[in-house]
Design an enzyme around this catalytic site. Structure first.
Site, mmCIF file in Angstrom:
data_model
loop_
_atom_site.group_PDB
_atom_site.id
_atom_site.type_symbol
_atom_site.label_atom_id
_atom_site.label_comp_id
_atom_site.label_asym_id
_atom_site.label_seq_id
_atom_site.Cartn_x
_atom_site.Cartn_y
_atom_site.Cartn_z
ATOM 1 N N GLU A 101 0.840 -1.201 0.000
ATOM 2 C CA GLU A 101 0.000 0.000 0.000
ATOM 3 C C GLU A 101 0.873 1.249 0.000
ATOM 4 O O GLU A 101 0.814 2.078 -0.915
ATOM 5 C CB GLU A 101 -0.897 -0.028 1.236
ATOM 6 C CG GLU A 101 -1.616 1.262 1.576
ATOM 7 C CD GLU A 101 -2.156 1.205 3.000
ATOM 8 O OE1 GLU A 101 -3.371 1.035 3.131
ATOM 9 O OE2 GLU A 101 -1.363 1.332 3.955
ATOM 10 N N ASP A 297 -9.974 2.126 5.939
ATOM 11 C CA ASP A 297 -9.915 1.883 4.500
ATOM 12 C C ASP A 297 -10.909 2.765 3.750
ATOM 13 O O ASP A 297 -10.603 3.311 2.692
ATOM 14 C CB ASP A 297 -10.221 0.406 4.189
ATOM 15 C CG ASP A 297 -8.976 -0.471 4.281
ATOM 16 O OD1 ASP A 297 -8.007 -0.056 4.951
ATOM 17 O OD2 ASP A 297 -8.973 -1.578 3.708
#
Length: 433
Positions: A101, A297
């Site tokens: 990420e 998220d």
């Protein structure tokens, strides 16, 4: 005899002219039309500078953006670290690891800021310590690695990492070419080509669920059959269709459309909130580690929608309605006080996902940042208040000492890039001209 030869030559000349008209000219026209199509897509992209629209000077904006980059990549609380002459990594400090990420985000930021050395260092570290070179996972990346020991905390992949790696590499190829030690296009294709070979062998699959045309939570096991709404960046599929040139252009375009439609179903019709994890039909997907809800998220969803709206604008009506609902909901909770986790109906959740030493809800800068990007989409003039809110926000420890320069910092930097018009499609130089 002479007359026959002359007539034969004339016939050959006529046939040659016919061949040019029937075959060569159409091919040239197709080539020119393709170039015109790519140019027209770029010409229609307008990158608004909402900070300037809010009254800030360009000098102030440039300084704000430069400081944010410095804080995240170079300052005393940086999350980017260099190793030796050629390697570097982005670390989730609080979790003491390097994640695909953050690594892929770092590469996207670097190519947008024209920081080639940073891009190359992160790319080399990713390939050396994270990318699988053989076996069923070949071409994919281990999502978490210990930066000190270089051991993989988990060999599995998180699909958003591959998504950002591929797109940032295509942009790097367009920006810097492929003759500066790293062949960026080949590296992007290495991931894509490997992805298309995954057929379930070893329980490893395509990053995209090919039946549903939606990105998987993980391309492995049961995680292949559900998703994370914050992984949905339809604009990236449009980029793949333009620049990957791997023969799957139509599939990527379909994925962009399906992804946009998926977000319609995943976002609550009143609040605009979505669950961190969902089924492919948009219904919440609770997991053993947490119940359904809008948490960390999910902060990325408004930013991804703003990107798609700005870059391609193919779903403007729904996206504008979404931005209005989402920002109106947050405003109803207090523009300077709204918290960072909710049930989808906007109520306070019983379960709080802990991010630091203290389990508590916060008015997090990461959400303040991504919520502001929705102002690029929201047609209501008062939405500029969200832009001013992120301008006034500070990337520094909270009163209780909690500080996340990694996730909060990256969301903050991405937000400033979007809101200043500095997060753009990077096309090849030849097309730009």
């Amino acid at each position: 005899m002479i007359n026959i030869k002359y007539r034969s030559k004339g016939l050959i000349r006529t046939q040659f002219i016919i061949m040019i008209v029937l075959f060569i000219i159409p091919l040239l026209m197709i080539s020119q039309n393709k170039k015109k199509t790519e140019k027209s897509e770029l010409k229609t992209t307008q990158y608004r500078n909402l900070f300037k629209e809010a009254g800030y000077s360009q000098k102030e904006i440039d300084e704000k953006l430069a400081k944010a980059y410095y804080d995240v990549f170079e300052g005393p609380n940086k999350v980017y670290f260099e190793e030796g002459d050629s390697l570097g990594y982005v670390s989730d400090i609080k979790n003491k690891d390097a994640r695909t990420e953050g690594m892929s985000y770092g590469m996207m930021i670097a190519v947008q800021f024209n920081k080639k050395e940073v891009f190359d260092r992160i790319g080399r570290w990713s390939v050396k310590y994270m990318q699988h070179q053989d076996g069923p996972r070949e071409g994919y990346f281990a999502w978490s690695v210990n930066p000190q020991t270089k051991k993989q905390n988990s060999p599995g992949s998180a699909s958003d990492g591959e998504l950002y790696y591929i797109t940032s590499l295509l942009f790097a190829s367009n920006k810097w070419g492929n003759n500066t030690r790293i062949h960026y296009y080949n590296e992007a294709r290495k991931i894509l080509d490997a992805m298309w070979k995954k057929d379930g062998t070893g329980n490893i699959y395509n990053v995209i669920n090919t039946e549903h045309k939606l990105i998987s939570f993980v391309p492995e096991g049961a995680g292949y059959n559900w998703t994370d709404p914050s992984y949905h960046v339809p604009a990236f599929y449009e980029i793949w269709a333009l620049y990957a040139k791997d023969g799957h252009e139509n599939f990527y375009k379909e994925c962009a459309t399906v992804s946009r439609n998926f977000l319609h179903k995943a976002c609550h019709p009143v609040t605009g909130l979505n669950s961190d994890y969902t089924e492919f039909n948009g219904d919440p997907h609770p997991t053993p580690w947490m119940p359904a809800g809008f948490r960390y998220d999910s902060w990325r969803v408004p930013m991804n929608i703003a990107m798609d709206y700005t870059w391609y604008g193919k779903d403007k009506k729904w996206q504008e309605e979404y931005a209005r609902k989402f920002q109106n909901f947050l405003r109803s909770k207090g523009l300077e006080t709204y918290e960072d986790q909710f049930n989808l109906d906007g109520s306070t959740p019983d379960f709080i996902l802990q991010a630091g030493p203290v389990k508590k809800l916060r008015h997090s800068i990461g959400l303040v940042a991504t919520a502001a990007t929705a102002s690029l989409v929201n047609p209501d003039k008062e939405s500029i208040d969200f832009v001013r809110a992120v301008w006034n926000a500070k990337l520094e420890p909270y009163e209780d000492g909690y500080f996340d320069p990694y996730y909060d910092g990256l969301m903050y930097l991405f937000s400033l890039m979007h809101l200043s018009g500095n997060y753009q499609i990077i096309a090849p130089e030849i097309i730009k001209k």
